[in-house]
Design a protein around this motif. Structure first.
Motif, PDB file in Angstrom:
ATOM      1  N   ASP A 163       0.865  -1.171   0.000  1.00 26.76           N
ATOM      2  CA  ASP A 163       0.000   0.000   0.000  1.00 26.76           C
ATOM      3  C   ASP A 163       0.902   1.221   0.000  1.00 26.76           C
ATOM      4  OD1 ASP A 163      -1.806   2.030   0.388  1.00 26.76           O
ATOM      5  OD2 ASP A 163      -2.896   1.019   1.994  1.00 26.76           O
ATOM      6  N   PHE A 164       0.985   1.889  -1.136  1.00 24.40           N
ATOM      7  CA  PHE A 164       1.919   2.992  -1.297  1.00 24.40           C
ATOM      8  C   PHE A 164       1.558   4.193  -0.440  1.00 24.40           C
ATOM      9  CE2 PHE A 164       2.247   0.707  -5.420  1.00 24.40           C
ATOM     10  CZ  PHE A 164       3.519   0.210  -5.209  1.00 24.40           C
ATOM     11  N   THR A 211       6.262   5.917  -7.266  1.00 24.59           N
ATOM     12  CA  THR A 211       5.220   6.615  -8.023  1.00 24.59           C
ATOM     13  C   THR A 211       5.748   7.876  -8.689  1.00 24.59           C
ATOM     14  OG1 THR A 211       4.491   7.738  -6.011  1.00 24.59           O
ATOM     15  CG2 THR A 211       3.323   5.721  -6.630  1.00 24.59           C
ATOM     16  N   TRP A 249       6.855   4.318 -13.454  1.00 20.57           N
ATOM     17  CA  TRP A 249       5.477   4.253 -12.971  1.00 20.57           C
ATOM     18  C   TRP A 249       4.471   4.532 -14.083  1.00 20.57           C
ATOM     19  CZ3 TRP A 249       3.738   1.880  -8.972  1.00 20.57           C
ATOM     20  CH2 TRP A 249       2.441   2.096  -8.523  1.00 20.57           C
ATOM     21  N   LYS A 250       4.861   5.345 -15.047  1.00 26.31           N
ATOM     22  CA  LYS A 250       3.954   5.684 -16.158  1.00 26.31           C
ATOM     23  C   LYS A 250       3.602   4.454 -16.992  1.00 26.31           C
ATOM     24  CE  LYS A 250       5.782  10.343 -16.476  1.00 26.31           C
ATOM     25  NZ  LYS A 250       7.102  10.386 -15.893  1.00 26.31           N
ATOM     26  N   ALA A 256       3.392   1.343 -15.640  1.00 26.75           N
ATOM     27  CA  ALA A 256       2.871   0.300 -14.757  1.00 26.75           C
ATOM     28  C   ALA A 256       1.380   0.086 -14.980  1.00 26.75           C
ATOM     29  CB  ALA A 256       3.126   0.674 -13.305  1.00 26.75           C
ATOM     30  N   ILE A 257       0.965  -1.133 -14.792  1.00 27.49           N
ATOM     31  CA  ILE A 257      -0.450  -1.481 -14.772  1.00 27.49           C
ATOM     32  C   ILE A 257      -0.796  -1.757 -13.313  1.00 27.49           C
ATOM     33  CG2 ILE A 257      -2.208  -3.130 -15.511  1.00 27.49           C
ATOM     34  CD1 ILE A 257      -0.412  -3.704 -17.966  1.00 27.49           C
ATOM     35  N   ILE A 258      -1.806  -1.065 -12.812  1.00 25.07           N
ATOM     36  CA  ILE A 258      -2.154  -1.161 -11.399  1.00 25.07           C
ATOM     37  C   ILE A 258      -3.368  -2.064 -11.223  1.00 25.07           C
ATOM     38  CG2 ILE A 258      -2.854   0.146  -9.365  1.00 25.07           C
ATOM     39  CD1 ILE A 258      -1.439   2.562 -10.709  1.00 25.07           C
ATOM     40  N   PHE A 259      -3.212  -3.056 -10.368  1.00 26.88           N
ATOM     41  CA  PHE A 259      -4.308  -3.936  -9.999  1.00 26.88           C
ATOM     42  C   PHE A 259      -4.644  -3.654  -8.545  1.00 26.88           C
ATOM     43  CE2 PHE A 259      -2.045  -6.216 -13.338  1.00 26.88           C
ATOM     44  CZ  PHE A 259      -3.084  -6.516 -14.199  1.00 26.88           C
ATOM     45  N   ILE A 260      -5.910  -3.516  -8.243  1.00 27.59           N
ATOM     46  CA  ILE A 260      -6.344  -3.209  -6.884  1.00 27.59           C
ATOM     47  C   ILE A 260      -7.065  -4.420  -6.319  1.00 27.59           C
ATOM     48  CG2 ILE A 260      -7.805  -1.716  -5.476  1.00 27.59           C
ATOM     49  CD1 ILE A 260      -7.361   0.465  -7.605  1.00 27.59           C
TER      50      ILE A 260
END
Length: 140
Positions: A40-41, A62, A67-68, A70-74
């Motif tokens: 958790d950033f 970030t 980071w640009k 990156a694919i973010i999974f929540i």
């Protein structure tokens, strides 16, 4: 959490290594290798000795050029909520997890009573979340 320079160094190294297999890999993040970062950033920040808030934020992944891409999974389900022994414990865990998320999202307002030292970083911890032995010591 690692300093963003560590990830950028890994990225450059993997690009250099993987381009020997395929020259196109030099243009892919981490040389085309899938890298998974977890955490958790909002809660886990890099440690910068003698650094201020701006130094710590600047060191976060970030803020990196990587980071640009990156694919973010929540994650949708908090697995810790399933650890309660009964419905009451699970409900208490759910309330605590919701409170932690409110802190991370900056949705809690600072305490307003006269006894509290109020600044932008102050929060009020509900008495329900304080360990019973501490409640006795703190006379809550």
């Amino acid at each position: 959490m690692q300093h963003r320079y560590a990830f950028e160094c890994l990225d450059r190294s993997l690009r250099d290594i993987m381009k020997t297999l395929n020259p196109d890999n030099f243009n892919k993040p981490f040389g085309g290798i899938t890298v998974l970062l977890g955490g958790d950033f909002r809660q886990i920040l890099p440690v910068i000795n003698m650094g201020g808030r701006a130094d710590i934020v600047a060191a976060c992944i970030t803020r990196s050029r990587i980071w640009k891409e990156a694919i973010i999974f929540i994650l949708k389900q908090n697995m810790r909520l399933n650890q309660g022994q009964n419905a009451e414990e699970k409900e208490n865990l759910r309330k605590f997890a919701e409170w932690v998320l409110q802190i991370g999202d900056g949705k809690l307002s600072p305490p307003t009573d006269e006894l509290s030292v109020v600044d932008e970083d102050s929060i009020m911890i509900p008495a329900d979340f304080v360990i019973q032995k501490l409640k006795t010591l703190l006379k809550i």
